[in-house]
Design a protein around this motif. Sequence first.
Motif, PDB file in Angstrom:
ATOM      1  N   LYS A   3     -12.788  71.246 -66.773  1.00  0.00           N
ATOM      2  CA  LYS A   3     -13.001  72.342 -65.843  1.00  0.00           C
ATOM      3  C   LYS A   3     -13.869  71.840 -64.696  1.00  0.00           C
ATOM      4  CE  LYS A   3     -14.185  77.201 -65.944  1.00  0.00           C
ATOM      5  NZ  LYS A   3     -12.986  77.765 -65.337  1.00  0.00           N
ATOM      6  N   PRO A  20     -15.265  71.210 -71.479  1.00  0.00           N
ATOM      7  CA  PRO A  20     -15.981  72.440 -71.818  1.00  0.00           C
ATOM      8  C   PRO A  20     -17.067  72.238 -72.884  1.00  0.00           C
ATOM      9  CG  PRO A  20     -13.636  72.869 -71.722  1.00  0.00           C
ATOM     10  CD  PRO A  20     -13.804  71.386 -71.560  1.00  0.00           C
ATOM     11  N   LYS A  56     -34.624  81.112 -64.685  1.00  0.00           N
ATOM     12  CA  LYS A  56     -35.069  81.493 -66.026  1.00  0.00           C
ATOM     13  C   LYS A  56     -35.094  80.276 -66.934  1.00  0.00           C
ATOM     14  CE  LYS A  56     -33.795  86.284 -65.894  1.00  0.00           C
ATOM     15  NZ  LYS A  56     -32.894  87.339 -66.314  1.00  0.00           N
ATOM     16  N   SER A  57     -36.160  80.161 -67.720  1.00  0.00           N
ATOM     17  CA  SER A  57     -36.270  78.999 -68.602  1.00  0.00           C
ATOM     18  C   SER A  57     -35.299  79.147 -69.775  1.00  0.00           C
ATOM     19  CB  SER A  57     -37.703  78.856 -69.101  1.00  0.00           C
ATOM     20  OG  SER A  57     -38.136  80.046 -69.738  1.00  0.00           O
ATOM     21  N   ILE A  58     -34.523  78.117 -69.991  1.00  0.00           N
ATOM     22  CA  ILE A  58     -33.561  78.131 -71.097  1.00  0.00           C
ATOM     23  C   ILE A  58     -33.552  76.742 -71.745  1.00  0.00           C
ATOM     24  CG2 ILE A  58     -32.085  79.928 -70.080  1.00  0.00           C
ATOM     25  CD1 ILE A  58     -30.566  76.632 -69.969  1.00  0.00           C
ATOM     26  N   THR A  62     -28.435  74.132 -75.771  1.00  0.00           N
ATOM     27  CA  THR A  62     -27.685  75.206 -76.410  1.00  0.00           C
ATOM     28  C   THR A  62     -26.942  76.028 -75.359  1.00  0.00           C
ATOM     29  OG1 THR A  62     -29.310  75.141 -78.171  1.00  0.00           O
ATOM     30  CG2 THR A  62     -27.910  77.058 -78.159  1.00  0.00           C
ATOM     31  N   GLN A  67     -21.081  76.862 -68.460  1.00  0.00           N
ATOM     32  CA  GLN A  67     -21.773  78.130 -68.272  1.00  0.00           C
ATOM     33  C   GLN A  67     -22.676  78.123 -67.048  1.00  0.00           C
ATOM     34  OE1 GLN A  67     -23.155  78.258 -72.649  1.00  0.00           O
ATOM     35  NE2 GLN A  67     -23.182  80.406 -72.056  1.00  0.00           N
TER      36      GLN A  67
ATOM     37  N   TYR B   8     -11.864  76.569 -72.578  1.00  0.00           N
ATOM     38  CA  TYR B   8     -12.874  77.522 -72.107  1.00  0.00           C
ATOM     39  C   TYR B   8     -12.258  78.472 -71.088  1.00  0.00           C
ATOM     40  CZ  TYR B   8     -17.034  79.074 -69.476  1.00  0.00           C
ATOM     41  OH  TYR B   8     -18.004  79.809 -68.843  1.00  0.00           O
ATOM     42  N   SER B  10     -13.187  81.967 -68.656  1.00  0.00           N
ATOM     43  CA  SER B  10     -14.254  82.854 -68.180  1.00  0.00           C
ATOM     44  C   SER B  10     -13.657  83.994 -67.373  1.00  0.00           C
ATOM     45  CB  SER B  10     -15.277  82.077 -67.359  1.00  0.00           C
ATOM     46  OG  SER B  10     -14.609  81.318 -66.364  1.00  0.00           O
ATOM     47  N   LEU B  31     -17.973  84.385 -76.301  1.00  0.00           N
ATOM     48  CA  LEU B  31     -19.278  83.781 -76.010  1.00  0.00           C
ATOM     49  C   LEU B  31     -20.100  84.768 -75.175  1.00  0.00           C
ATOM     50  CD1 LEU B  31     -21.137  81.175 -75.871  1.00  0.00           C
ATOM     51  CD2 LEU B  31     -20.000  80.690 -73.719  1.00  0.00           C
ATOM     52  N   SER B  32     -21.231  85.218 -75.729  1.00  0.00           N
ATOM     53  CA  SER B  32     -22.137  86.027 -74.895  1.00  0.00           C
ATOM     54  C   SER B  32     -23.384  85.183 -74.636  1.00  0.00           C
ATOM     55  CB  SER B  32     -22.422  87.398 -75.514  1.00  0.00           C
ATOM     56  OG  SER B  32     -22.929  87.307 -76.820  1.00  0.00           O
ATOM     57  N   GLY B  33     -24.481  85.396 -75.395  1.00  0.00           N
ATOM     58  CA  GLY B  33     -25.668  84.553 -75.190  1.00  0.00           C
ATOM     59  C   GLY B  33     -25.453  83.139 -75.708  1.00  0.00           C
ATOM     60  N   GLY B  34     -24.618  83.038 -76.731  1.00  0.00           N
ATOM     61  CA  GLY B  34     -24.247  81.726 -77.257  1.00  0.00           C
ATOM     62  C   GLY B  34     -25.263  81.101 -78.198  1.00  0.00           C
ATOM     63  N   HIS B  35     -26.364  81.807 -78.497  1.00  0.00           N
ATOM     64  CA  HIS B  35     -27.397  81.148 -79.288  1.00  0.00           C
ATOM     65  C   HIS B  35     -27.190  81.268 -80.795  1.00  0.00           C
ATOM     66  CE1 HIS B  35     -29.052  79.757 -75.700  1.00  0.00           C
ATOM     67  NE2 HIS B  35     -30.185  79.365 -76.238  1.00  0.00           N
ATOM     68  N   ILE B  38     -23.018  78.697 -80.266  1.00  0.00           N
ATOM     69  CA  ILE B  38     -23.055  77.282 -79.858  1.00  0.00           C
ATOM     70  C   ILE B  38     -23.707  76.396 -80.938  1.00  0.00           C
ATOM     71  CG2 ILE B  38     -23.944  75.652 -78.114  1.00  0.00           C
ATOM     72  CD1 ILE B  38     -23.264  77.803 -76.001  1.00  0.00           C
ATOM     73  N   PRO B  39     -24.853  76.820 -81.531  1.00  0.00           N
ATOM     74  CA  PRO B  39     -25.363  75.999 -82.647  1.00  0.00           C
ATOM     75  C   PRO B  39     -24.337  75.836 -83.774  1.00  0.00           C
ATOM     76  CG  PRO B  39     -27.045  77.540 -81.927  1.00  0.00           C
ATOM     77  CD  PRO B  39     -25.790  77.896 -81.181  1.00  0.00           C
ATOM     78  N   ASP B  53     -15.740  83.305 -72.532  1.00  0.00           N
ATOM     79  CA  ASP B  53     -17.084  83.581 -72.011  1.00  0.00           C
ATOM     80  C   ASP B  53     -17.058  84.906 -71.252  1.00  0.00           C
ATOM     81  OD1 ASP B  53     -19.521  83.656 -70.743  1.00  0.00           O
ATOM     82  OD2 ASP B  53     -19.420  81.624 -69.917  1.00  0.00           O
ATOM     83  N   ASN B  55     -19.691  86.392 -69.947  1.00  0.00           N
ATOM     84  CA  ASN B  55     -20.867  86.557 -69.078  1.00  0.00           C
ATOM     85  C   ASN B  55     -20.544  86.863 -67.621  1.00  0.00           C
ATOM     86  OD1 ASN B  55     -23.481  85.902 -70.673  1.00  0.00           O
ATOM     87  ND2 ASN B  55     -21.950  84.457 -71.413  1.00  0.00           N
ATOM     88  N   VAL B 106     -34.936  81.373 -75.695  1.00  0.00           N
ATOM     89  CA  VAL B 106     -33.767  81.919 -76.399  1.00  0.00           C
ATOM     90  C   VAL B 106     -33.565  83.374 -75.983  1.00  0.00           C
ATOM     91  CG1 VAL B 106     -32.819  82.490 -78.667  1.00  0.00           C
ATOM     92  CG2 VAL B 106     -33.998  80.310 -78.326  1.00  0.00           C
ATOM     93  N   ASN B 108     -34.117  84.605 -73.153  1.00  0.00           N
ATOM     94  CA  ASN B 108     -33.507  84.642 -71.819  1.00  0.00           C
ATOM     95  C   ASN B 108     -31.990  84.559 -71.894  1.00  0.00           C
ATOM     96  OD1 ASN B 108     -35.666  84.997 -70.100  1.00  0.00           O
ATOM     97  ND2 ASN B 108     -36.087  82.806 -69.865  1.00  0.00           N
ATOM     98  N   MET B 109     -31.462  84.089 -73.013  1.00  0.00           N
ATOM     99  CA  MET B 109     -30.012  83.954 -73.177  1.00  0.00           C
ATOM    100  C   MET B 109     -29.441  84.987 -74.158  1.00  0.00           C
ATOM    101  SD  MET B 109     -28.864  81.538 -71.194  1.00  0.00           S
ATOM    102  CE  MET B 109     -27.209  81.274 -71.840  1.00  0.00           C
TER     103      MET B 109
END
Lengths: 168, 290
Positions: A3, A20, A56-58, A62, A67, B8, B10, B31-35, B38-39, B53, B55, B106, B108-109
């Motif tokens: 992508k 991806p 924003k901190s991320i 992950t 994205q 993927y 979107s 896929l929203s926050g992915g936390h 994704i893990p 996705d 988002n 985390v 924040n996502m």
Amino acid sequence: MNKTINVTVNGAKHTLDVEPRLLLVHMIREVLSMTGTHIGCDTSSCGACTILLDGKSIKSCTVLAVQADGKSITTIEGLAPEGGPLHPLQEGFKENHGLHCGFCTPGMIMRCVELLEHNNNPTEEEIRWGISGNLCRCTGYNNIVKAVQWAGAKMRGEETPSTEPEFV
Amino acid sequence: MIAQSFQYESPGTLAEAIALLNQYGDEAKVLSGGHSLIPMMKLRFASPGYVIDINGIPGLSDIKEENGVVHIGALAREADLEHSALLAKYFPIFKDVTKLIADPQVRNMGTLGGNLAHGDAANDHPAVMIALGASVIITGADGEREVPIDEFFYGFYMTAIQQGEILTEIRLPVPAAGTGNAYHKLERKVGDYATSGVAVQLTIGSDGIVTAAGIGLTNVNPVPLRATRSEEALVGKPLTEENILLAAQYASEDCNPSADLRGSEDYKRHVTGVLVKRMIKKAAERAMAS
């Protein structure tokens, strides 16, 4: 299927063709060759890979690179201009011995950039909760808290606290 | 760790996302926050062929009040819940719970919708939703349907969301005057899953009689649990020390925790009882102050 994404990293625009499954942290380190952002645990626990995504901190281990399409990224390399003055947090960590080995430092600082943006005069408790997603195995955190307080004072335009070491 | 290859997508609209989910069937994951996702993909516990996705779909993260109902878009981040003035007004419980979920990055996502749709009894929001009497809006090709939270969790990672559907909104009834709510969990370290967690909402009349009680439990049952007997021990009665102890006892008896690194079954039952007692008192304090 790859992508094409458009990202702005530390102010510079990049158009990248990525798989991806490429993680954002790998895009930063391996595709863009900016190795200031570290990989620690690779499981969103340690915070070493913290960057700012649209301010924003991320944890970039992950988040997928795809994205970040259309978004703006700031890494530790983007905090201070090359050869220019350090960011107050960088200076604060330096002045207060907020690091020993330095592995957690880029993530710790990027997290605190957002923390101080919301509140430039945080209490010790607020700082400790604020960095609860960042692990440091050297300092015991006390000097990191001091470094953040020092940076806060500098950003508020106040006199910075003494950096004399405490002997106990 | 690198996930297995996937395609993927979107989509820019909900209709497009639902069409893609229908097209790709059970090979697709949202896929929203992915936390959580994704893990799991990095560990290869999940290897979806298609990741949708959501988002980029506008309008899915609003938090607003309309006709006595608070609507929370499924994509509202934990950080949004933490800082929402509207939620703080009716539901201080969101400040309690968000602070205990993972860490600031985390939060924040991570999203409320994702936290629920993941269907994990170890997540914290399910118990909160049970206590607050929430319902969720699930949207599919045939439109949307409203599912009460008590009918949402089927089992481990299983919810009422069917193939081709997306959880799009959470609805909370605006509580009556004299309502308070509170959440706490015991955790070994910041950001850990709960050893046990308890959410309580109480409405107390001016005569001191409890008129409504909601009590939800985190991570002490295969599915998020409503402590029904504990609620019944409180409703229609004054909030006495004796009734509170009874509610705590019922919760510790009615949950079904499994022993793991966080503690033995007995320990978790004990902790659940202690937390029920404390959260009832905290919710009652807030109810009195409201």
